[in-house]
Design an enzyme around this catalytic site. Structure first.
Site, PDB file in Angstrom:
ATOM      1  N   HIS A   1      -7.078  -4.469  -1.481  1.00  0.00           N
ATOM      2  CA  HIS A   1      -6.566  -5.782  -1.555  1.00  0.00           C
ATOM      3  C   HIS A   1      -6.575  -6.971  -2.557  1.00  0.00           C
ATOM      4  O   HIS A   1      -6.515  -8.020  -1.975  1.00  0.00           O
ATOM      5  CB  HIS A   1      -6.323  -6.577   0.125  1.00  0.00           C
ATOM      6  CG  HIS A   1      -5.991  -5.630   1.496  1.00  0.00           C
ATOM      7  ND1 HIS A   1      -7.009  -5.200   1.706  1.00  0.00           N
ATOM      8  CD2 HIS A   1      -4.744  -6.046   2.013  1.00  0.00           C
ATOM      9  CE1 HIS A   1      -6.298  -4.722   3.307  1.00  0.00           C
ATOM     10  NE2 HIS A   1      -5.619  -5.014   2.962  1.00  0.00           N
TER      11      HIS A   1
ATOM     12  N   HIS B   1       1.315  -0.788   0.206  1.00  0.00           N
ATOM     13  CA  HIS B   1       0.052   0.151  -0.151  1.00  0.00           C
ATOM     14  C   HIS B   1       0.905   1.349  -0.281  1.00  0.00           C
ATOM     15  O   HIS B   1       0.469   2.244   0.329  1.00  0.00           O
ATOM     16  CB  HIS B   1      -0.933  -0.051   1.483  1.00  0.00           C
ATOM     17  CG  HIS B   1      -1.439  -1.331   1.341  1.00  0.00           C
ATOM     18  ND1 HIS B   1      -2.041  -1.654   0.726  1.00  0.00           N
ATOM     19  CD2 HIS B   1      -1.442  -2.448   2.297  1.00  0.00           C
ATOM     20  CE1 HIS B   1      -3.164  -2.565   0.796  1.00  0.00           C
ATOM     21  NE2 HIS B   1      -2.777  -3.095   1.965  1.00  0.00           N
TER      22      HIS B   1
END
Ligand SMILES: Nc1ncnc2c1ncn2[C@@H]1O[C@H](COP(=O)(O)OP(=O)(O)O)[C@@H](O)[C@H]1O
Ligand SMILES: Nc1ncnc2c1ncn2[C@@H]1O[C@H](COP(=O)(O)OP(=O)(O)O)[C@@H](O)[C@H]1O
Ligand SMILES: [Mg+2]
Ligand SMILES: [Mg+2]
Ligand SMILES: [Mg+2]
Ligand SMILES: [Mg+2]
Lengths: 209, 331, 331, 209
Positions: B219, B57
């Site tokens: 995700h 991320h």
């Protein structure tokens, strides 16, 4: 029946082998309804656990289970790490100082493991998680004097397959809502592998609780 | 899978090594961990703030470590929550005696691992508070399920809690303002393309030539629905509508806007999205205090974006404006 | 082609509109142009600095408009040099009487359009100086051809010239330091995937499942060779070798490093590249003064990276460290 | 022969049509050895030029050419904008105040255009640019009393096709070095379209210099 440290070690080794074999499969299942890391997580953690116990000597089942639990907690990560890790830790408390487990101790240990899973994850039967395999399998263990390998593998397989039709309420698959229906739960599959490898150990005569 | 990596199983370690090399003026890595902390941690007299989660991320979360934001970031494997021992190490390293706030995104894995670490830290006598970010309105908010995910709005929580902590506030005060931020922030995302976890080697899902996923997680978790590609204006409208339904705003309310790229979205496209977002907000007479456009919370090389809105009061806007000096967020 | 756009022919206009909405504290758009200038332009007593080129390289160039860097950015169509009338409008808007420096990347189109604008501005009595950036060592440097391209190293030229101009230096001084920067900066890039010009609707070139292009330009112009995918370490080594062959550095020399993503490269991968770059430089005892990792000069949604090295002396490092407050570069 | 404002207008309209038709083709050619915008640039600029002149009245060829040149400079961008723009601007100087052009004025205008291209781009014959079409075509115009449509189109086509085998020395394709061989130069193709549309105008009797 008596289950000793050597037999438990062989089981973990066998479980690790099965997880490594199914690493890509578990990851694929998790890609469908999760984030695609379950196989990677389990493979990393079980390999570490298998290495750890292979290199160590244990006087009792409790310390073996504790090492496995601690390793899983420290190496798996994600949701499955604390869950499986807690399960082994809780079981280790029951098995503390025991060189061998008889049927009752064995079932008590797995039952404590299930309690740990529920305490940690707060999932209920039907939420499409590993609990959907663990809960009926432990109930069956409790109610059967003899734990037959073929029955254990059949039951855990059936319960694992049943997760396909469930709508996820816990874990990452819950974000999908109804779109989670039609897919196996990855954690239910890894739990099936756990019980299947246990059953195999029994069949191979590595243990027979 | 074509990626600039060496070993798929070493990406987090290699990344952190490169990050420390590049930013040794701001960061250091706790030996034998994947924990990145402020160069000057623990900062005495200051509440420590820790965030973290799976890697992939970036710049979240290590990019936000520094003055005015985080004291530590715990970096898990790609898309996998870090483990309690790592989180505990971070807590120990940043605690100056004033306690530590854990900023947790609402994922089962993160929740369980951070909670276990918090219990361990408390057992050692460290004061720990937790705040759970759940800004993603794409997910139904129900007490029967795991609730909403934490996505890009988390960056606002880092910023605001970090600013108050920097002023010397107590753990309870920092926790309270972090919770207030969580209550006032909403986000929603969409994806044009999937992403590939290096160790998995293939994309987490598939989208057709003209398909997009509305309500995408960070995700690769699917969202509300697959639909066919729409214009930037329509997409901005859909995401913003969902946010505004959940975060009722009146005329003259003040907000901060974040247009976040998921990894492979050209800045050009994010600005095109913002053109519509600012139009819609202007029509509703909602005042934009500040706009952040860029990559703040990504999903590897996923193309797509998320929009976050943070409703501001005087305290929040003052803390948002306060100085910050991190790799990815400077003020 | 899946993109967050409305009309492929309106992407530049829409982007600039969104940019002005997001950053009206820093930027304004010259009416009826694609020129972005500093909010406070013309800054009296300061040499004006203008850069620009085709769009699709965001944050270049408008992201560098602001205190300590550029006064104006002229934004052409995607990958297409802006036209002389637009460049002229920018020159007129930022000139405070102290003259204007044009920072031009060495492409035939940019060269011709900026030169025509410079001639027009000079005819109006505005002092204009030009500096041509040609940092791309992938291209052979020959007097018989058009010479080397200007790529990510251009950002260092913006920064350093901008810092000196901010100090009130003369046009000749600013031009001289810009030229010195050009002489000391070298870059080279590579691509993992192509990119799609919105109005063209399909990728500019093709790369196979396992193919990469070494020496890639920032407009999809091919490079030195197509080869099969290699490890991040090998790629870093190849790019850096080419740079070091051309920019001879001795032990204890001081450099700034830029690891630039081309648009779709996760920060994770850029840091993995930097791990190797810093290792190699350490072995050679070359001192890294500062490292910049991120997207500075992109190529739409191309995946890949470029490495730039700027050899520093005391003047250059001081100017590099000076304050800057732009959207994409803050110090 | 006499070439007047109406005829020149029709030529530009025809040229614009041809460029619009070939927009994708020119862009594809530029994708192969450039940056994939030549068709987009030319289509944008010629459309503007065609609109501009359609809406305007011209007393002389010079002001028509000047408007086309200015529009191309302001709307095309890239390398081709300043090049084509300069060409028309230079021609406009020759055609200033002329209501009509005879053969000599016509050739002088195109010759000035070529000089403008060379001045602006500094390319030589053989560098794989539009010059490889313009230079031989203008030389041929100069040496032939009568400019025959079929000869003009054949020659410009042949010279355009010859760019395929050249290695680029100027423009963006030069970065490819030897890899530019085997591809047509996009600017040579748009220049061919320019001369081909001129030839077509002649054939249609729209003009006959
Ligand atoms: N609250 C929970 N209780 C029990 N099991 C859970 C819970 N949440 C998730 N799981 C199990 O964990 C599995 C996912 O594990 P994994 O992919 O390793 O972690 P993550 O979801 O964090 O990526 C699910 O398939 C499910 O069986
Ligand atoms: N120096 C030059 N002299 C003459 N023609 C040139 C020169 N450089 C480029 N060209 C022409 O311009 C064409 C490319 O135009 P275009 O694609 O519109 O611009 P850009 O290369 O800036 O993208 C080439 O195909 C070539 O014919
Ligand atoms: Mg998972
Ligand atoms: Mg995970
Ligand atoms: Mg171009
Ligand atoms: Mg071109």
């Amino acid at each position: 029946m008596l289950w000793n440290v050597e037999q438990a070690k062989k089981w973990i080794k066998r479980l690790n082998d099965k997880i490594q074999e199914n690493k890509a499969y578990l990851t694929e299942l998790d890609q469908a309804i999760g984030d695609g890391d379950h196989g990677l997580n389990m493979a990393r953690g079980l390999q570490e656990a298998a290495n750890k116990i292979a290199d160590s000597h244990y006087d009792d089942l409790g310390s073996l289970f504790k090492d496995v639990g601690m390793t899983l907690i420290a190496k798996v990560g994600g949701a499955s790490g604390p869950l499986y890790g807690t399960a082994f830790m809780k079981a280790s408390l029951v098995l503390k100082d025991r060189k061998e487990a008889d049927r009752n101790a064995f079932v008590a240990a797995f039952s404590a493991a299930l309690d740990g899973l529920k305490m940690r994850g707060k999932a209920q039967v039907g939420d499409k998680t590993m609990i959907d395999v663990w809960d009926p399998v432990i109930a069956w263990m409790k109610s059967h004097e003899t734990i037959r390998a073929n029955e254990l593998v059949d039951l855990s397989k059936e319960k694992m397959e049943d997760t396909k039709e469930l709508e996820a309420k816990k874990g990452r698959a819950a974000y999908l809502g109804k779109r989670s229906v039609g897919h196996l739960d990855p954690g239910a599959v890894s739990s099936y592998l756990l019980f299947a490898s246990l059953a195999e150990s029994f069949e191979k005569g590595e243990s027979a609780p | 899978m074509k990626k600039l990596i060496n070993d798929p199983n070493q990406v987090v370690d290699d990344m952190l090594a490169g990050m420390v090399e590049a930013h040794s003026d701001k960061l250091k890595r706790l030996p034998d961990t994947n924990v990145m902390i402020r160069k000057d941690a623990p900062v005495s007299g200051k509440v420590g703030i820790i965030s973290g989660g799976g890697s992939g991320h970036e710049p979240a979360h290590a990019g936000y470590v520094g003055k005015g934001m985080l004291d530590g970031a715990v970096c898990g494997e790609v898309f996998t929550s870090p483990t309690p021992d790592q989180i505990l190490a971070a807590i120990q390293a940043v605690d100056s005696g004033k306690g530590v706030l854990l900023i947790i995104k609402n994922y089962t894995g993160d929740m369980m691992n951070f909670e276990m670490a918090a219990e361990m830290a408390e057992a050692e006598g460290i004061q720990v508070a937790k705040v759970v970010v759940n800004d993603d309105v794409a997910v139904e908010d129900s007490t029967y399920t795991t609730g909403r995910r934490g996505i890009a709005g988390t960056v606002f929580v880092h910023k605001i809690a970090g600013a108050l902590a920097e002023q010397g506030a107590t753990l309870a005060e920092v926790e309270a303002v972090a919770k207030k931020t969580v209550e006032n922030v909403r986000s929603m995302g969409m994806a044009l393309t999937p992403c590939t976890v290096p160790a998995a080697g293939k994309p987490g899902f598939e989208l057709g030539e003209n398909e997009i996923e509305i309500g995408m997680g960070i995700h690769g978790e699917p969202g509300i629905e697959k639909t066919s590609i729409q214009s930037a204006d329509e997409i901005a409208q859909i995401l913003l509508n969902n946010i505004l339904e959940d975060l009722p705003l009146k005329e003259h309310d003040k907000v901060a806007v974040m247009i976040n790229g998921l990894g492979a979205t050209p800045l050009m496209e994010l600005y095109i999205i913002h053109k519509k977002v600012s139009e819609i907000l202007r029509e509703k007479r909602i005042h934009i205090h500040e706009t952040f456009v860029g990559e703040f919370m990504t999903s590897l090389e996923m193309a797509g974006c998320s929009i976050s809105l943070l409703k501001l009061d005087d305290q929040l806007s003052e803390l948002l404006d306060a100085q910050a000096d991190t790799i990815a967020f400077k003020k």
